[in-house]
Design a protein around this motif. Structure first.
Motif, PDB file in Angstrom:
ATOM      1  N   ARG A   1       5.737  -3.393 -11.140  1.00  0.00           N
ATOM      2  CA  ARG A   1       6.091  -4.045  -9.879  1.00  0.00           C
ATOM      3  C   ARG A   1       7.138  -3.231  -9.126  1.00  0.00           C
ATOM      4  NH1 ARG A   1       6.475 -10.615 -10.679  1.00  0.00           N
ATOM      5  NH2 ARG A   1       4.349 -10.941 -11.429  1.00  0.00           N
ATOM      6  N   ALA A   2       8.151  -2.770  -9.844  1.00  0.00           N
ATOM      7  CA  ALA A   2       9.202  -1.994  -9.190  1.00  0.00           C
ATOM      8  C   ALA A   2       8.641  -0.718  -8.579  1.00  0.00           C
ATOM      9  CB  ALA A   2      10.315  -1.673 -10.188  1.00  0.00           C
ATOM     10  N   TRP A   3       7.705  -0.084  -9.281  1.00  0.00           N
ATOM     11  CA  TRP A   3       7.113   1.165  -8.791  1.00  0.00           C
ATOM     12  C   TRP A   3       6.246   0.923  -7.558  1.00  0.00           C
ATOM     13  CZ3 TRP A   3       1.945   3.032  -8.831  1.00  0.00           C
ATOM     14  CH2 TRP A   3       1.808   4.403  -8.583  1.00  0.00           C
ATOM     15  N   LEU A   4       5.558  -0.208  -7.533  1.00  0.00           N
ATOM     16  CA  LEU A   4       4.660  -0.515  -6.428  1.00  0.00           C
ATOM     17  C   LEU A   4       5.370  -1.112  -5.214  1.00  0.00           C
ATOM     18  CD1 LEU A   4       1.596  -2.073  -8.300  1.00  0.00           C
ATOM     19  CD2 LEU A   4       1.582   0.016  -6.931  1.00  0.00           C
ATOM     20  N   THR A   5       6.492  -1.770  -5.421  1.00  0.00           N
ATOM     21  CA  THR A   5       7.153  -2.492  -4.340  1.00  0.00           C
ATOM     22  C   THR A   5       7.421  -1.590  -3.145  1.00  0.00           C
ATOM     23  OG1 THR A   5       8.197  -4.081  -5.821  1.00  0.00           O
ATOM     24  CG2 THR A   5       9.234  -3.761  -3.694  1.00  0.00           C
ATOM     25  N   ARG A   6       7.020  -2.058  -1.976  1.00  0.00           N
ATOM     26  CA  ARG A   6       7.278  -1.330  -0.743  1.00  0.00           C
ATOM     27  C   ARG A   6       8.722  -1.595  -0.302  1.00  0.00           C
ATOM     28  NH1 ARG A   6       3.383   2.199  -1.104  1.00  0.00           N
ATOM     29  NH2 ARG A   6       4.134   1.737  -3.199  1.00  0.00           N
ATOM     30  N   ARG A   7       9.496  -0.547  -0.159  1.00  0.00           N
ATOM     31  CA  ARG A   7      10.906  -0.669   0.227  1.00  0.00           C
ATOM     32  C   ARG A   7      11.013  -0.523   1.750  1.00  0.00           C
ATOM     33  NH1 ARG A   7      13.356   0.510  -4.864  1.00  0.00           N
ATOM     34  NH2 ARG A   7      11.645   0.336  -6.362  1.00  0.00           N
ATOM     35  N   VAL A   8      11.458  -1.573   2.395  1.00  0.00           N
ATOM     36  CA  VAL A   8      11.605  -1.574   3.852  1.00  0.00           C
ATOM     37  C   VAL A   8      13.090  -1.631   4.179  1.00  0.00           C
ATOM     38  CG1 VAL A   8      11.115  -2.800   6.003  1.00  0.00           C
ATOM     39  CG2 VAL A   8       9.373  -2.695   4.198  1.00  0.00           C
TER      40      VAL A   8
ATOM     41  N   GLU B   1      -2.036  -1.669   5.409  1.00  0.00           N
ATOM     42  CA  GLU B   1      -2.670  -0.356   5.304  1.00  0.00           C
ATOM     43  C   GLU B   1      -2.969  -0.009   3.845  1.00  0.00           C
ATOM     44  OE1 GLU B   1      -0.108   2.418   7.177  1.00  0.00           O
ATOM     45  OE2 GLU B   1      -0.311   1.528   9.182  1.00  0.00           O
ATOM     46  N   ASP B   2      -3.735   1.064   3.669  1.00  0.00           N
ATOM     47  CA  ASP B   2      -4.023   1.578   2.332  1.00  0.00           C
ATOM     48  C   ASP B   2      -2.720   1.974   1.649  1.00  0.00           C
ATOM     49  OD1 ASP B   2      -4.934   2.828   0.072  1.00  0.00           O
ATOM     50  OD2 ASP B   2      -6.256   4.240   1.106  1.00  0.00           O
ATOM     51  N   TRP B   3      -2.530   1.528   0.429  1.00  0.00           N
ATOM     52  CA  TRP B   3      -1.297   1.827  -0.294  1.00  0.00           C
ATOM     53  C   TRP B   3      -1.309   3.227  -0.905  1.00  0.00           C
ATOM     54  CZ3 TRP B   3       2.148  -2.317  -2.778  1.00  0.00           C
ATOM     55  CH2 TRP B   3       2.280  -3.400  -1.905  1.00  0.00           C
ATOM     56  N   GLY B   4      -2.394   3.963  -0.726  1.00  0.00           N
ATOM     57  CA  GLY B   4      -2.431   5.351  -1.172  1.00  0.00           C
ATOM     58  C   GLY B   4      -2.589   5.523  -2.666  1.00  0.00           C
ATOM     59  N   LEU B   5      -3.129   4.527  -3.355  1.00  0.00           N
ATOM     60  CA  LEU B   5      -3.342   4.652  -4.801  1.00  0.00           C
ATOM     61  C   LEU B   5      -4.703   5.282  -5.022  1.00  0.00           C
ATOM     62  CD1 LEU B   5      -2.049   1.148  -5.922  1.00  0.00           C
ATOM     63  CD2 LEU B   5      -0.796   3.294  -5.807  1.00  0.00           C
ATOM     64  N   THR B   6      -4.714   6.463  -5.603  1.00  0.00           N
ATOM     65  CA  THR B   6      -5.958   7.191  -5.804  1.00  0.00           C
ATOM     66  C   THR B   6      -6.768   6.597  -6.935  1.00  0.00           C
ATOM     67  OG1 THR B   6      -4.760   8.734  -7.228  1.00  0.00           O
ATOM     68  CG2 THR B   6      -5.027   9.359  -4.917  1.00  0.00           C
TER      69      THR B   6
ATOM     70  N   VAL C   1      -6.331  -3.450  -9.313  1.00  0.00           N
ATOM     71  CA  VAL C   1      -4.921  -3.322  -8.947  1.00  0.00           C
ATOM     72  C   VAL C   1      -4.742  -2.225  -7.909  1.00  0.00           C
ATOM     73  CG1 VAL C   1      -2.599  -2.793  -9.768  1.00  0.00           C
ATOM     74  CG2 VAL C   1      -4.141  -4.168 -11.185  1.00  0.00           C
ATOM     75  N   ARG C   2      -5.421  -1.093  -8.108  1.00  0.00           N
ATOM     76  CA  ARG C   2      -5.292  -0.002  -7.148  1.00  0.00           C
ATOM     77  C   ARG C   2      -5.840  -0.389  -5.780  1.00  0.00           C
ATOM     78  NH1 ARG C   2      -7.094   2.864 -11.823  1.00  0.00           N
ATOM     79  NH2 ARG C   2      -9.213   2.991 -10.967  1.00  0.00           N
ATOM     80  N   LYS C   3      -6.876  -1.190  -5.778  1.00  0.00           N
ATOM     81  CA  LYS C   3      -7.491  -1.605  -4.515  1.00  0.00           C
ATOM     82  C   LYS C   3      -6.672  -2.675  -3.809  1.00  0.00           C
ATOM     83  CE  LYS C   3     -11.818  -3.395  -2.586  1.00  0.00           C
ATOM     84  NZ  LYS C   3     -13.206  -3.843  -2.918  1.00  0.00           N
ATOM     85  N   ASP C   4      -6.101  -3.604  -4.575  1.00  0.00           N
ATOM     86  CA  ASP C   4      -5.390  -4.734  -3.981  1.00  0.00           C
ATOM     87  C   ASP C   4      -4.174  -5.088  -4.837  1.00  0.00           C
ATOM     88  OD1 ASP C   4      -4.593  -6.981  -2.589  1.00  0.00           O
ATOM     89  OD2 ASP C   4      -6.219  -8.254  -3.323  1.00  0.00           O
ATOM     90  N   PRO C   5      -3.093  -4.289  -4.739  1.00  0.00           N
ATOM     91  CA  PRO C   5      -1.917  -4.574  -5.560  1.00  0.00           C
ATOM     92  C   PRO C   5      -1.337  -5.964  -5.312  1.00  0.00           C
ATOM     93  CG  PRO C   5      -1.755  -2.403  -4.546  1.00  0.00           C
ATOM     94  CD  PRO C   5      -2.923  -3.084  -3.908  1.00  0.00           C
ATOM     95  N   VAL C   6      -1.322  -6.401  -4.068  1.00  0.00           N
ATOM     96  CA  VAL C   6      -0.748  -7.712  -3.755  1.00  0.00           C
ATOM     97  C   VAL C   6      -1.543  -8.820  -4.431  1.00  0.00           C
ATOM     98  CG1 VAL C   6      -0.240  -9.358  -1.902  1.00  0.00           C
ATOM     99  CG2 VAL C   6       0.211  -6.911  -1.568  1.00  0.00           C
ATOM    100  N   GLY C   7      -2.867  -8.747  -4.366  1.00  0.00           N
ATOM    101  CA  GLY C   7      -3.706  -9.767  -4.972  1.00  0.00           C
ATOM    102  C   GLY C   7      -3.616  -9.800  -6.481  1.00  0.00           C
ATOM    103  N   CYS C   8      -3.186  -8.692  -7.085  1.00  0.00           N
ATOM    104  CA  CYS C   8      -3.093  -8.600  -8.548  1.00  0.00           C
ATOM    105  C   CYS C   8      -1.651  -8.677  -9.048  1.00  0.00           C
ATOM    106  CB  CYS C   8      -3.728  -7.286  -9.028  1.00  0.00           C
ATOM    107  SG  CYS C   8      -5.492  -7.126  -8.673  1.00  0.00           S
ATOM    108  N   TRP C   9      -0.729  -9.012  -8.179  1.00  0.00           N
ATOM    109  CA  TRP C   9       0.704  -8.938  -8.512  1.00  0.00           C
ATOM    110  C   TRP C   9       1.066  -9.728  -9.758  1.00  0.00           C
ATOM    111  CZ3 TRP C   9       3.437  -5.286  -6.371  1.00  0.00           C
ATOM    112  CH2 TRP C   9       4.830  -5.315  -6.449  1.00  0.00           C
TER     113      TRP C   9
END
Length: 256
Positions: free
Chosen positions: A128-135, A244-249, A112-120
């Motif tokens: 999901r709310a925490w991960l969602t990118r707000r544009v 880009e990298d979503w910055g999940l450590t 999930v940390r590596k590929d949040p979209v692929g694991c959605w």
């Protein structure tokens, strides 16, 4: 009849996913009472209190704690790891190993940390709310609102995980949060509450006077001589950002 009196599930849940929830539900079915211990993770992207809140929301009948200090006697420890027996012995308890091959839910926190979209599809609403990118689209209305709606429609047409892409008109943070819980990995906002979290600002003001009300987040200035070209420039900017990298450590050296 329950097999055990008190069961225990331990993890970092960083972030929690369908495999974690299957483990907890299995333990809950086999125990009269169940405690979930949420551990602190080195370099964690989400604080332990946040992860504990997520687990408590998804499993309202389970006791969720962040310390062993108030832990009652444990009869069984449930894990998805074969080496969980060592952990169970520390509590003087039996070990129950649940789906160690991840056959039912082929996902891990590291994935999930590596590929949040692929694991959605393996994630529950609060994560999901925490991960969602707000544009946020910033510019004169009605053009900004139209662009936010058009962006959502463009991503919806991609299908798959993007079919649930949503947009919101200017509104409060609470409505945005609720919309993000049931949407795709990106949420388009027609500006709205300046206090709300933003990951990317799209500046769609031909006059060049638009400025983001907060310094956080990335900015992309949209250059387009027509609505169609402005939309194309916006899609390019959002695609580049999402790629880009979503910055999940990686807590504990990347262990799931």
């Amino acid at each position: 009849m329950k097999r055990y009196g008190h069961g225990l599930v331990i993890g970092t849940f960083c972030p929690p996913h369908a495999g974690h929830h299957h483990l907890v539900r299995t333990a809950e079915d086999r125990c009269g009472a169940l405690t979930v211990l949420v551990c602190t993770a080195a370099g964690e992207a989400a604080a332990a209190r946040t992860r504990a809140r997520w687990m408590a929301e998804v499993h309202p009948r389970v006791r969720v704690v962040r310390s062993t200090r108030s832990l009652a006697r444990v009869d069984a420890v449930f894990t998805s790891e074969r080496h969980g027996e060592r952990l169970a012995r520390r509590f003087g308890a039996e070990h129950e190993c649940v789906d160690p091959e991840r056959a039912l839910f082929p996902v891990s926190a590291a994935a999930v940390r590596k590929d949040p979209v692929g694991c959605w599809d393996f994630l529950e609403q609060p994560v999901r709310a925490w991960l969602t990118r707000r544009v946020a689209v910033l510019g004169p209305d009605p053009a900004a609102t139209t662009l936010a709606r058009s962006l959502a429609e463009r991503y919806q047409r991609r299908g798959g995980v993007w079919a649930g892409t949503r947009w919101v008109p200017p509104c409060g943070a609470a409505r945005e949060e609720q919309t993000a819980r049931t949407g795709a990995p990106v949420l388009f906002c027609a500006a709205g509450d300046a206090r709300a979290r933003r990951h990317l600002w799209l500046l769609a003001d031909p006059s060049g006077r638009a400025r983001p009300p907060r310094p956080d987040g990335r900015c992309a200035v949209l250059r387009g001589s027509s609505p169609a070209r402005t939309l194309a420039a916006a899609v390019d900017a959002v695609d580049a950002f999402l790629g880009e990298d979503w910055g999940l450590t990686e807590p504990f050296g990347g262990r799931p």
